[in-house]
Design an enzyme around this catalytic site. Structure first.
Site, PDB file in Angstrom:
ATOM      1  N   HIS A   1      11.567  -2.710   3.162  1.00 39.93           N
ATOM      2  CA  HIS A   1      10.492  -1.703   3.165  1.00 39.93           C
ATOM      3  C   HIS A   1       9.587  -1.984   4.361  1.00 39.93           C
ATOM      4  O   HIS A   1       9.067  -3.087   4.529  1.00 39.93           O
ATOM      5  CB  HIS A   1       9.724  -1.791   1.851  1.00 39.93           C
ATOM      6  CG  HIS A   1       8.701  -0.723   1.670  1.00 39.93           C
ATOM      7  ND1 HIS A   1       9.011   0.564   1.284  1.00 39.93           N
ATOM      8  CD2 HIS A   1       7.353  -0.753   1.823  1.00 39.93           C
ATOM      9  CE1 HIS A   1       7.899   1.280   1.197  1.00 39.93           C
ATOM     10  NE2 HIS A   1       6.873   0.506   1.530  1.00 39.93           N
TER      11      HIS A   1
ATOM     12  N   SER B   1       8.564  -5.626   0.985  1.00 37.57           N
ATOM     13  CA  SER B   1       7.750  -5.056   2.062  1.00 37.57           C
ATOM     14  C   SER B   1       7.419  -6.148   3.066  1.00 37.57           C
ATOM     15  O   SER B   1       6.785  -7.150   2.716  1.00 37.57           O
ATOM     16  CB  SER B   1       6.446  -4.495   1.503  1.00 37.57           C
ATOM     17  OG  SER B   1       5.526  -4.323   2.568  1.00 37.57           O
TER      18      SER B   1
ATOM     19  N   MET C   1       1.303   1.900   9.513  1.00 36.35           N
ATOM     20  CA  MET C   1      -0.093   2.327   9.297  1.00 36.35           C
ATOM     21  C   MET C   1      -0.763   2.576  10.637  1.00 36.35           C
ATOM     22  O   MET C   1      -0.518   1.851  11.599  1.00 36.35           O
ATOM     23  CB  MET C   1      -0.856   1.242   8.538  1.00 36.35           C
ATOM     24  CG  MET C   1      -0.191   0.855   7.226  1.00 36.35           C
ATOM     25  SD  MET C   1      -1.200  -0.331   6.340  1.00 36.35           S
ATOM     26  CE  MET C   1      -0.128  -0.704   4.955  1.00 36.35           C
TER      27      MET C   1
HETATM   28  C1  DX5 Z   1       0.535  -0.678   0.911  1.00 37.66           C
HETATM   29  C2  DX5 Z   1       1.998  -0.707   1.300  1.00 37.66           C
HETATM   30  C3  DX5 Z   1       2.821  -1.558   0.431  1.00 37.66           C
HETATM   31  C4  DX5 Z   1       2.424  -3.009   0.415  1.00 37.66           C
HETATM   32  C5  DX5 Z   1       2.695  -3.533  -0.952  1.00 37.66           C
HETATM   33  O1  DX5 Z   1      -0.106   0.363   1.554  1.00 37.66           O
HETATM   34  O2  DX5 Z   1       2.550   0.591   1.301  1.00 37.66           O
HETATM   35  O3  DX5 Z   1       4.207  -1.408   0.728  1.00 37.66           O
HETATM   36  O4  DX5 Z   1       3.091  -3.804   1.345  1.00 37.66           O
HETATM   37  O5  DX5 Z   1       2.214  -4.824  -1.032  1.00 37.66           O
HETATM   38  P1  DX5 Z   1       2.096  -5.591  -2.411  1.00 37.66           P
HETATM   39  O6  DX5 Z   1       3.453  -5.662  -2.999  1.00 37.66           O
HETATM   40  O7  DX5 Z   1       1.547  -6.916  -1.994  1.00 37.66           O
HETATM   41  O8  DX5 Z   1       1.126  -4.789  -3.263  1.00 37.66           O
HETATM   42 ZN    ZN Z   2       4.777   0.813   1.433  1.00 35.65          ZN
END
Ligand code: DX5
Ligand code: ZN
Length: 221
Positions: free
Chosen positions: A34, A9, A38
């Protein structure tokens, strides 16, 4: 062994160097990128839109996996498809007409996914399996990177794996939030095949060593 996919991500990447970051993480072994969107409305954070997707598109050949945390969702789907997205997922709470939104994604040539928060029930899946290419189970509440994996997600992963098996369809089961080298095997054993990891990868200096270690854990499942 199932085909496992690692989806870093970019939420935890250095946004000032995003082209370089996505090239580096693909060189380190990422299977897809990914891309967390938001809106400061559905989730309490504001990130990136189609312009940024279009900007990174020429830097990588792997699929761009867009995770929409926006409400309403329909207007942005064509924009992300045009910006080079390959997979687009959204949360059922964000669409008045989930079936129509999924079809809109496919009509624009992308694979369609539906994302479930830790407390969102799975019952909409009873009516949608043939419209889905991916099911995304959130293992944290959406909005931020770096949160801890919520353990009761494991039961939900197992339930969705069973549903996918019964459907006989080829649907990716993606888990997103708090995935690390230390827990990826447990998440895979529960039935996931696609693993989003933000802080665990971009928070470390050597992306390849993290991704290689994750694959090593997956090989033990
Ligand atoms: C959170 C996102 C995730 C986030 C995960 O709302 O959808 O994709 O980036 O981050 P980690 O792997 O740090 O939990
Ligand atoms: Zn995500």
């Amino acid at each position: 062994m199932p085909t496992y996919r690692i989806a870093p991500s970019i939420l935890s990447a250095d946004f000032a160097r995003l082209g370089e970051e996505v090239r580096n993480v693909v060189a380190a072994g990422a299977d897809m990128i990914h891309f967390d969107v938001m809106d400061n409305h559905y989730v309490p954070n504001l990130t990136i839109g189609p312009l940024v997707c279009e900007a990174i598109r020429p830097h990588v050949q792997v699929p761009i996996d867009v995770h929409l945390m926006v409400k309403p969702v329909d207007r942005l789907i064509p924009d992300f498809a045009k910006a080079g997205a390959n997979i687009i997922s959204f949360h059922p709470e964000c669409s008045e007409h989930i079936d129509r939104s999924l079809q809109l994604i496919r009509d624009h040539g992308c694979k369609a996914g539906l994302a479930f928060n830790p407390a969102t029930p799975l019952h909409v899946l009873d009516h949608l399996m043939d419209k889905l290419d991916l099911i995304l189970l959130m293992s944290v509440n959406p909005g931020f990177g770096g949160q801890s994996f919520i353990p009761h997600t494991l039961k939900k992963i197992a339930a969705v794996r069973k549903m996918i098996g019964e459907s006989g369809r080829d649907i990716l089961l993606q888990v997103d939030g708090g995935i690390k080298i230390e827990n990826i095997a447990e998440v895979a054993a529960a039935g996931a095949d696609t693993f989003v990891a933000g802080s665990a990868i971009f928070g470390k200096p050597d992306y390849a060593s993290v991704i290689t270690a994750m694959r090593g854990e997956l090989a033990k499942v």
